[in-house]
Design a protein around this motif. Structure first.
Motif, PDB file in Angstrom:
ATOM      1  N   HIS A  30       0.831  -1.204   0.000  1.00  0.00           N
ATOM      2  CA  HIS A  30       0.000   0.000   0.000  1.00  0.00           C
ATOM      3  C   HIS A  30       0.872   1.262   0.000  1.00  0.00           C
ATOM      4  CE1 HIS A  30      -3.679   2.255   0.636  1.00  0.00           C
ATOM      5  NE2 HIS A  30      -3.052   2.945   1.568  1.00  0.00           N
ATOM      6  N   ILE A  31       1.902   1.281   0.831  1.00  0.00           N
ATOM      7  CA  ILE A  31       2.812   2.426   0.900  1.00  0.00           C
ATOM      8  C   ILE A  31       3.557   2.590  -0.417  1.00  0.00           C
ATOM      9  CG2 ILE A  31       4.866   3.345   2.039  1.00  0.00           C
ATOM     10  CD1 ILE A  31       3.790   1.866   4.618  1.00  0.00           C
ATOM     11  N   SER A  32       4.045   1.483  -0.980  1.00  0.00           N
ATOM     12  CA  SER A  32       4.763   1.540  -2.266  1.00  0.00           C
ATOM     13  C   SER A  32       3.895   2.134  -3.365  1.00  0.00           C
ATOM     14  CB  SER A  32       5.223   0.143  -2.687  1.00  0.00           C
ATOM     15  OG  SER A  32       6.246  -0.317  -1.863  1.00  0.00           O
ATOM     16  N   ASN A  33       2.628   1.724  -3.405  1.00  0.00           N
ATOM     17  CA  ASN A  33       1.708   2.265  -4.419  1.00  0.00           C
ATOM     18  C   ASN A  33       1.504   3.763  -4.242  1.00  0.00           C
ATOM     19  OD1 ASN A  33       1.308  -0.136  -5.776  1.00  0.00           O
ATOM     20  ND2 ASN A  33      -0.463  -0.709  -4.548  1.00  0.00           N
ATOM     21  N   TYR A  34       1.348   4.206  -2.998  1.00  0.00           N
ATOM     22  CA  TYR A  34       1.173   5.642  -2.752  1.00  0.00           C
ATOM     23  C   TYR A  34       2.421   6.416  -3.152  1.00  0.00           C
ATOM     24  CZ  TYR A  34      -3.357   6.498  -0.674  1.00  0.00           C
ATOM     25  OH  TYR A  34      -4.691   6.682  -0.498  1.00  0.00           O
ATOM     26  N   LEU A  35       3.598   5.895  -2.814  1.00  0.00           N
ATOM     27  CA  LEU A  35       4.840   6.574  -3.186  1.00  0.00           C
ATOM     28  C   LEU A  35       4.979   6.638  -4.704  1.00  0.00           C
ATOM     29  CD1 LEU A  35       7.280   5.103  -0.527  1.00  0.00           C
ATOM     30  CD2 LEU A  35       6.590   7.500  -0.734  1.00  0.00           C
ATOM     31  N   LYS A  36       4.629   5.565  -5.386  1.00  0.00           N
ATOM     32  CA  LYS A  36       4.713   5.530  -6.850  1.00  0.00           C
ATOM     33  C   LYS A  36       3.754   6.552  -7.457  1.00  0.00           C
ATOM     34  CE  LYS A  36       5.032   1.491  -8.488  1.00  0.00           C
ATOM     35  NZ  LYS A  36       4.676   0.104  -8.869  1.00  0.00           N
ATOM     36  N   ASN A  37       2.524   6.620  -6.943  1.00  0.00           N
ATOM     37  CA  ASN A  37       1.544   7.573  -7.461  1.00  0.00           C
ATOM     38  C   ASN A  37       1.925   9.021  -7.159  1.00  0.00           C
ATOM     39  OD1 ASN A  37      -0.056   5.557  -8.537  1.00  0.00           O
ATOM     40  ND2 ASN A  37      -1.338   5.395  -6.717  1.00  0.00           N
ATOM     41  N   ARG A  38       2.596   9.233  -6.032  1.00  0.00           N
ATOM     42  CA  ARG A  38       3.064  10.583  -5.681  1.00  0.00           C
ATOM     43  C   ARG A  38       4.181  11.032  -6.607  1.00  0.00           C
ATOM     44  NH1 ARG A  38       5.972  11.929  -0.894  1.00  0.00           N
ATOM     45  NH2 ARG A  38       5.147  14.009  -0.698  1.00  0.00           N
ATOM     46  N   GLY A  39       4.974  10.074  -7.064  1.00  0.00           N
ATOM     47  CA  GLY A  39       6.085  10.392  -7.950  1.00  0.00           C
ATOM     48  C   GLY A  39       7.346  10.823  -7.229  1.00  0.00           C
ATOM     49  N   LYS A  40       7.327  10.808  -5.903  1.00  0.00           N
ATOM     50  CA  LYS A  40       8.512  11.175  -5.138  1.00  0.00           C
ATOM     51  C   LYS A  40       8.363  10.631  -3.722  1.00  0.00           C
ATOM     52  CE  LYS A  40       6.792  15.637  -3.539  1.00  0.00           C
ATOM     53  NZ  LYS A  40       7.087  17.048  -3.374  1.00  0.00           N
ATOM     54  N   GLY A  41       9.466  10.645  -3.001  1.00  0.00           N
ATOM     55  CA  GLY A  41       9.433  10.217  -1.606  1.00  0.00           C
ATOM     56  C   GLY A  41      10.459   9.151  -1.314  1.00  0.00           C
ATOM     57  N   GLU A  42      11.066   9.265  -0.147  1.00  0.00           N
ATOM     58  CA  GLU A  42      12.077   8.309   0.291  1.00  0.00           C
ATOM     59  C   GLU A  42      11.475   7.153   1.087  1.00  0.00           C
ATOM     60  OE1 GLU A  42      15.341   8.468  -0.492  1.00  0.00           O
ATOM     61  OE2 GLU A  42      14.830  10.209  -1.726  1.00  0.00           O
ATOM     62  N   GLY A  43      10.249   7.333   1.559  1.00  0.00           N
ATOM     63  CA  GLY A  43       9.597   6.313   2.367  1.00  0.00           C
ATOM     64  C   GLY A  43       8.517   6.949   3.217  1.00  0.00           C
ATOM     65  N   ILE A  44       8.264   6.327   4.364  1.00  0.00           N
ATOM     66  CA  ILE A  44       7.228   6.811   5.272  1.00  0.00           C
ATOM     67  C   ILE A  44       7.817   6.961   6.668  1.00  0.00           C
ATOM     68  CG2 ILE A  44       6.377   4.499   5.845  1.00  0.00           C
ATOM     69  CD1 ILE A  44       3.531   5.755   5.788  1.00  0.00           C
ATOM     70  N   PHE A 101      14.424   1.677   8.884  1.00  0.00           N
ATOM     71  CA  PHE A 101      14.257   0.243   8.723  1.00  0.00           C
ATOM     72  C   PHE A 101      13.745   0.003   7.306  1.00  0.00           C
ATOM     73  CE2 PHE A 101      13.083   1.446  13.069  1.00  0.00           C
ATOM     74  CZ  PHE A 101      14.037   0.743  13.793  1.00  0.00           C
ATOM     75  N   VAL A 102      14.194  -1.052   6.674  1.00  0.00           N
ATOM     76  CA  VAL A 102      13.717  -1.397   5.337  1.00  0.00           C
ATOM     77  C   VAL A 102      12.891  -2.673   5.462  1.00  0.00           C
ATOM     78  CG1 VAL A 102      14.338  -1.963   2.970  1.00  0.00           C
ATOM     79  CG2 VAL A 102      15.755  -0.368   4.272  1.00  0.00           C
ATOM     80  N   GLN A 103      11.634  -2.568   5.066  1.00  0.00           N
ATOM     81  CA  GLN A 103      10.705  -3.695   5.152  1.00  0.00           C
ATOM     82  C   GLN A 103      10.045  -3.906   3.794  1.00  0.00           C
ATOM     83  OE1 GLN A 103       9.573  -5.531   8.216  1.00  0.00           O
ATOM     84  NE2 GLN A 103      11.653  -4.861   8.647  1.00  0.00           N
ATOM     85  N   HIS A 104      10.253  -5.076   3.186  1.00  0.00           N
ATOM     86  CA  HIS A 104       9.646  -5.414   1.892  1.00  0.00           C
ATOM     87  C   HIS A 104       9.893  -4.315   0.863  1.00  0.00           C
ATOM     88  CE1 HIS A 104       7.657  -8.749   3.892  1.00  0.00           C
ATOM     89  NE2 HIS A 104       7.201  -7.895   4.793  1.00  0.00           N
ATOM     90  N   GLY A 105      11.096  -3.747   0.878  1.00  0.00           N
ATOM     91  CA  GLY A 105      11.472  -2.727  -0.094  1.00  0.00           C
ATOM     92  C   GLY A 105      11.013  -1.320   0.236  1.00  0.00           C
ATOM     93  N   VAL A 106      10.417  -1.095   1.403  1.00  0.00           N
ATOM     94  CA  VAL A 106       9.933   0.223   1.810  1.00  0.00           C
ATOM     95  C   VAL A 106      10.791   0.741   2.961  1.00  0.00           C
ATOM     96  CG1 VAL A 106       7.990   1.488   2.826  1.00  0.00           C
ATOM     97  CG2 VAL A 106       7.565  -0.256   1.094  1.00  0.00           C
ATOM     98  N   ASN A 107      11.229   1.997   2.836  1.00  0.00           N
ATOM     99  CA  ASN A 107      11.975   2.635   3.923  1.00  0.00           C
ATOM    100  C   ASN A 107      10.996   3.171   4.963  1.00  0.00           C
ATOM    101  OD1 ASN A 107      14.406   2.230   2.545  1.00  0.00           O
ATOM    102  ND2 ASN A 107      14.245   4.191   1.515  1.00  0.00           N
ATOM    103  N   VAL A 108      11.213   2.775   6.218  1.00  0.00           N
ATOM    104  CA  VAL A 108      10.389   3.238   7.330  1.00  0.00           C
ATOM    105  C   VAL A 108      11.303   4.039   8.250  1.00  0.00           C
ATOM    106  CG1 VAL A 108       8.926   2.564   9.272  1.00  0.00           C
ATOM    107  CG2 VAL A 108       8.960   1.168   7.191  1.00  0.00           C
ATOM    108  N   PHE A 109      10.945   5.309   8.489  1.00  0.00           N
ATOM    109  CA  PHE A 109      11.745   6.199   9.320  1.00  0.00           C
ATOM    110  C   PHE A 109      11.007   6.457  10.631  1.00  0.00           C
ATOM    111  CE2 PHE A 109      12.733   7.055   4.911  1.00  0.00           C
ATOM    112  CZ  PHE A 109      14.115   7.092   4.907  1.00  0.00           C
ATOM    113  N   VAL A 110      11.773   6.471  11.736  1.00  0.00           N
ATOM    114  CA  VAL A 110      11.196   6.739  13.054  1.00  0.00           C
ATOM    115  C   VAL A 110      12.147   7.661  13.801  1.00  0.00           C
ATOM    116  CG1 VAL A 110      10.332   5.733  15.201  1.00  0.00           C
ATOM    117  CG2 VAL A 110      10.232   4.407  13.086  1.00  0.00           C
ATOM    118  N   ASP A 111      11.599   8.748  14.368  1.00  0.00           N
ATOM    119  CA  ASP A 111      12.440   9.645  15.159  1.00  0.00           C
ATOM    120  C   ASP A 111      12.759   8.971  16.504  1.00  0.00           C
ATOM    121  OD1 ASP A 111      10.663  11.056  17.467  1.00  0.00           O
ATOM    122  OD2 ASP A 111       9.440  10.659  15.694  1.00  0.00           O
ATOM    123  N   PRO A 112      13.897   9.304  17.103  1.00  0.00           N
ATOM    124  CA  PRO A 112      14.326   8.628  18.340  1.00  0.00           C
ATOM    125  C   PRO A 112      13.316   8.718  19.488  1.00  0.00           C
ATOM    126  CG  PRO A 112      16.106   9.962  17.459  1.00  0.00           C
ATOM    127  CD  PRO A 112      14.886  10.274  16.644  1.00  0.00           C
TER     128      PRO A 112
END
Length: 106
Positions: A11-25, A54-65
């Motif tokens: 779902h995240i990959s599809n949204y990023l693809k449709n947005r046309g930009k983005g490093e992840g969520i 963290f990289v999960q199933h090809g998606v970058n997931v970012f979390v602040d400390p």
């Protein structure tokens, strides 16, 4: 670590693809609701060097400390249930939640 199910990653990959930009969520928490904390999701266009990635199933997931303390070990899923669909958070750190499910406590 934050774990994404294959459904959530797709779902995240599809949204990023449709947005046309983005490093992840970015997944985080903010003070909200009657129980104290609420989940926050946003697209990441510029990586913050303080974030844990963290990289999960090809998606970058970012979390602040600060959020990672509350989210470590959490699994994010994307589910469709009848006409409703959205992310579900299985957070082992959660001790309770408000009646409407909008906020939680640790």
């Amino acid at each position: 670590m934050i774990n994404l199910t294959e459904n959530a990653a797709a779902h995240i990959s599809n949204y990023l693809k449709n947005r046309g930009k983005g490093e992840g969520i970015r997944v985080g928490v903010k003070t909200s609701g009657c129980s104290g904390l609420a989940y926050v999701l946003e697209f990441v266009d510029e990586v913050d060097t303080h974030d844990q990635m963290f990289v999960q199933h090809g998606v970058n997931v970012f979390v602040d400390p600060k959020s990672l303390v509350y989210l470590d070990g959490m699994e994010m899923d994307y589910v469709k249930n009848g006409l409703n669909e959205g992310f579900e958070f299985n957070n082992p750190n959660k001790k309770g939640e408000c009646g409407c499910g909008e906020s939680f406590t640790v």
